[in-house]
Design an enzyme around this catalytic site. Sequence first.
Site, PDB file in Angstrom:
ATOM      1  N   HIS A 197      -5.785  -2.386  -2.195  1.00 24.46           N
ATOM      2  CA  HIS A 197      -5.300  -2.163  -0.824  1.00 24.46           C
ATOM      3  C   HIS A 197      -6.396  -1.384  -0.118  1.00 24.46           C
ATOM      4  O   HIS A 197      -6.557  -0.189  -0.367  1.00 24.46           O
ATOM      5  CB  HIS A 197      -4.013  -1.330  -0.833  1.00 24.46           C
ATOM      6  N   PHE A 198      -7.163  -2.069   0.729  1.00 27.66           N
ATOM      7  CA  PHE A 198      -8.302  -1.404   1.384  1.00 27.66           C
ATOM      8  C   PHE A 198      -7.999  -0.997   2.832  1.00 27.66           C
ATOM      9  O   PHE A 198      -8.867  -0.535   3.553  1.00 27.66           O
ATOM     10  CB  PHE A 198      -9.562  -2.287   1.298  1.00 27.66           C
ATOM     11  N   ARG A 199      -6.752  -1.217   3.256  1.00 26.23           N
ATOM     12  CA  ARG A 199      -6.193  -0.586   4.456  1.00 26.23           C
ATOM     13  C   ARG A 199      -6.767  -1.034   5.791  1.00 26.23           C
ATOM     14  O   ARG A 199      -6.396  -0.449   6.817  1.00 26.23           O
ATOM     15  CB  ARG A 199      -6.305   0.947   4.369  1.00 26.23           C
ATOM     16  N   ASN A 251      -0.434  -5.925   2.861  1.00 22.70           N
ATOM     17  CA  ASN A 251       0.344  -4.893   3.577  1.00 22.70           C
ATOM     18  C   ASN A 251      -0.539  -3.991   4.440  1.00 22.70           C
ATOM     19  O   ASN A 251      -0.452  -2.776   4.401  1.00 22.70           O
ATOM     20  CB  ASN A 251       1.203  -4.064   2.607  1.00 22.70           C
ATOM     21  N   HIS A 287       0.643  -5.433 -11.914  1.00 29.98           N
ATOM     22  CA  HIS A 287       0.882  -4.087 -12.482  1.00 29.98           C
ATOM     23  C   HIS A 287       2.110  -3.966 -13.403  1.00 29.98           C
ATOM     24  O   HIS A 287       3.084  -3.302 -13.068  1.00 29.98           O
ATOM     25  CB  HIS A 287       0.904  -3.024 -11.407  1.00 29.98           C
ATOM     26  N   ASP A 309      -4.965  -1.948  -8.422  1.00 30.51           N
ATOM     27  CA  ASP A 309      -3.973  -1.595  -7.397  1.00 30.51           C
ATOM     28  C   ASP A 309      -4.467  -0.372  -6.604  1.00 30.51           C
ATOM     29  O   ASP A 309      -3.674   0.498  -6.216  1.00 30.51           O
ATOM     30  CB  ASP A 309      -2.600  -1.324  -8.012  1.00 30.51           C
ATOM     31  N   HIS A 356      -4.119   7.051  -0.239  1.00 28.41           N
ATOM     32  CA  HIS A 356      -3.462   7.781   0.852  1.00 28.41           C
ATOM     33  C   HIS A 356      -4.212   9.101   0.972  1.00 28.41           C
ATOM     34  O   HIS A 356      -4.817   9.562   0.002  1.00 28.41           O
ATOM     35  CB  HIS A 356      -1.990   8.061   0.508  1.00 28.41           C
TER      36      HIS A 356
HETATM   37  O1  DOR Z   1       1.932   2.548  -5.384  1.00 33.41           O
HETATM   38  C1  DOR Z   1       1.718   1.571  -4.693  1.00 33.41           C
HETATM   39  N1  DOR Z   1       1.079   1.666  -3.521  1.00 33.41           N
HETATM   40  N2  DOR Z   1       2.150   0.359  -5.095  1.00 33.41           N
HETATM   41  C2  DOR Z   1       2.092  -0.711  -4.299  1.00 33.41           C
HETATM   42  O2  DOR Z   1       2.510  -1.759  -4.712  1.00 33.41           O
HETATM   43  C3  DOR Z   1       1.584  -0.597  -2.917  1.00 33.41           C
HETATM   44  C4  DOR Z   1       0.641   0.500  -2.819  1.00 33.41           C
HETATM   45  C5  DOR Z   1       0.257   0.849  -1.402  1.00 33.41           C
HETATM   46  O3  DOR Z   1      -0.078  -0.065  -0.649  1.00 33.41           O
HETATM   47  O4  DOR Z   1       0.224   2.034  -1.064  1.00 33.41           O
END
Ligand code: DOR
Length: 438
Positions: free
Chosen positions: A60-62, A92, A228, A298, A302
């Site tokens: 997830h590179f946001r 996402n 995962h 994964d 944050h």
């Molecule tokens: O812990 C997680 N964070 N699991 C996920 O499946 C999504 C990810 C996120 O995008 O923060």
Amino acid sequence: MKTIINNAQVVLPDETVKTSVLIDGVTIAEIGPAIDVEADRVIDATGKWLIPGVVDDQVHFREPGLTHKEDWYHATRACAKGGVTSFLEMPNTIPNTISREALDEKLALASGRCLVNYGFYIGATPDNLAELQAVTRTPGIKIFIGSSTGNLLVDDQSVLEQIFAETKLPICAHCEDEATVRANAERYADATDVATHSLIRDHQAALIATKRSIDLALRHQHPFHVLHVSTAAEIEVIEQAGDLVTGEVCPHHLFFNVTDYDRLGSLVKMNPSVKHQEDNQALWQALIDGKLQVVATDHAPHTLEEKRKPFPECPSGLPAVENSLALMLNEVNQGRIDLRQVVHWMCSEPARIWHLRNKGEIRVGFDADLALIDMQDPHVIRNENQQTKCGWTPWDGSSLTGSVVRTWVLGEQVFQKENGVETFCTDHSRGKEILFDH
Ligand code: DOR
């Protein structure tokens, strides 16, 4: 531009041999002991190991939308340092990658801004079947069968049946049962201890959703990848499903368990949650026995400020892309696994499962995405040395032996570590869109 890498132990698909590799342009042009070509660059890699670049099939590179947590600039430097030359990114982001238009826009936005190669999944929603059928420039379809960070969720059985029946691309899923998680969350509504996260997102939640999605995959004969895997019980279900179903494990589910909440608190809060020591052991054994095929991160950063919020508000996820290979190399040095297994789980299997064109192996004609490894290099993971924009790692303070000393993406060196000094190529147009042979 021609580069010859001499004298490395080269991890080839069928054997590991001390030999030379010629890179011509973007391609591996020749492999052999006596390469007789005038090269622009000759590298003596005596004592080092040359492996295919890592293909991380879950990050997830946001970008776009959440760039205060991470962005392609920082994340792809982290990749280069970690020997990751290709990443497949989850939908996402904001906007969610849930249409052909959003996917094309994300690909256009990434162009020229990534140090390593990129691919983006399309996310399933309750009503975007036509989009899932229309897209081609993607590794596959991601379904959040249980919700996680963001708002993507497909829990309705008839919608799931339709997606598995009426789409062609491979599917992967986040498997945690929404009803179980919600019931547990109600039960522990007053909890303030972050360890409660593993009671809410418990073993049953993972097992129920994994069984449910494998049942769909088998009935519709649809290639399916369980992301995962976190519990021992899921392994058996994946194995029994046969070749149509593959499974992935992340470093955090191999190395952390519920006892780590005391030390690391919300830094080890992720979805699926960490489980027990028996699960760690079973997951390692499943990799070794070939019952799980892939190790991916994964990577889900944050900010520390967000992570420091009290439970349950503190978000789930941790960064890992720059340390995943080094963590595995350290295990090789401990004698628990060997380097060929690491290459299998982190390079060739993800490339095979997602049909990456010409990647994942050191083979003539394949892309020159490579990592050179010094198995003897001792180093300590430190927050202050992290490339990820969030600036922290749950492995801060860990002493490891074995690291990436050079990384090539499509024939160009993008990272080098010499006498402890790390240098990065500054040209972020090195990474290219990954092509898929679906
Ligand atoms: O812990 C997680 N964070 N699991 C996920 O499946 C999504 C990810 C996120 O995008 O923060």
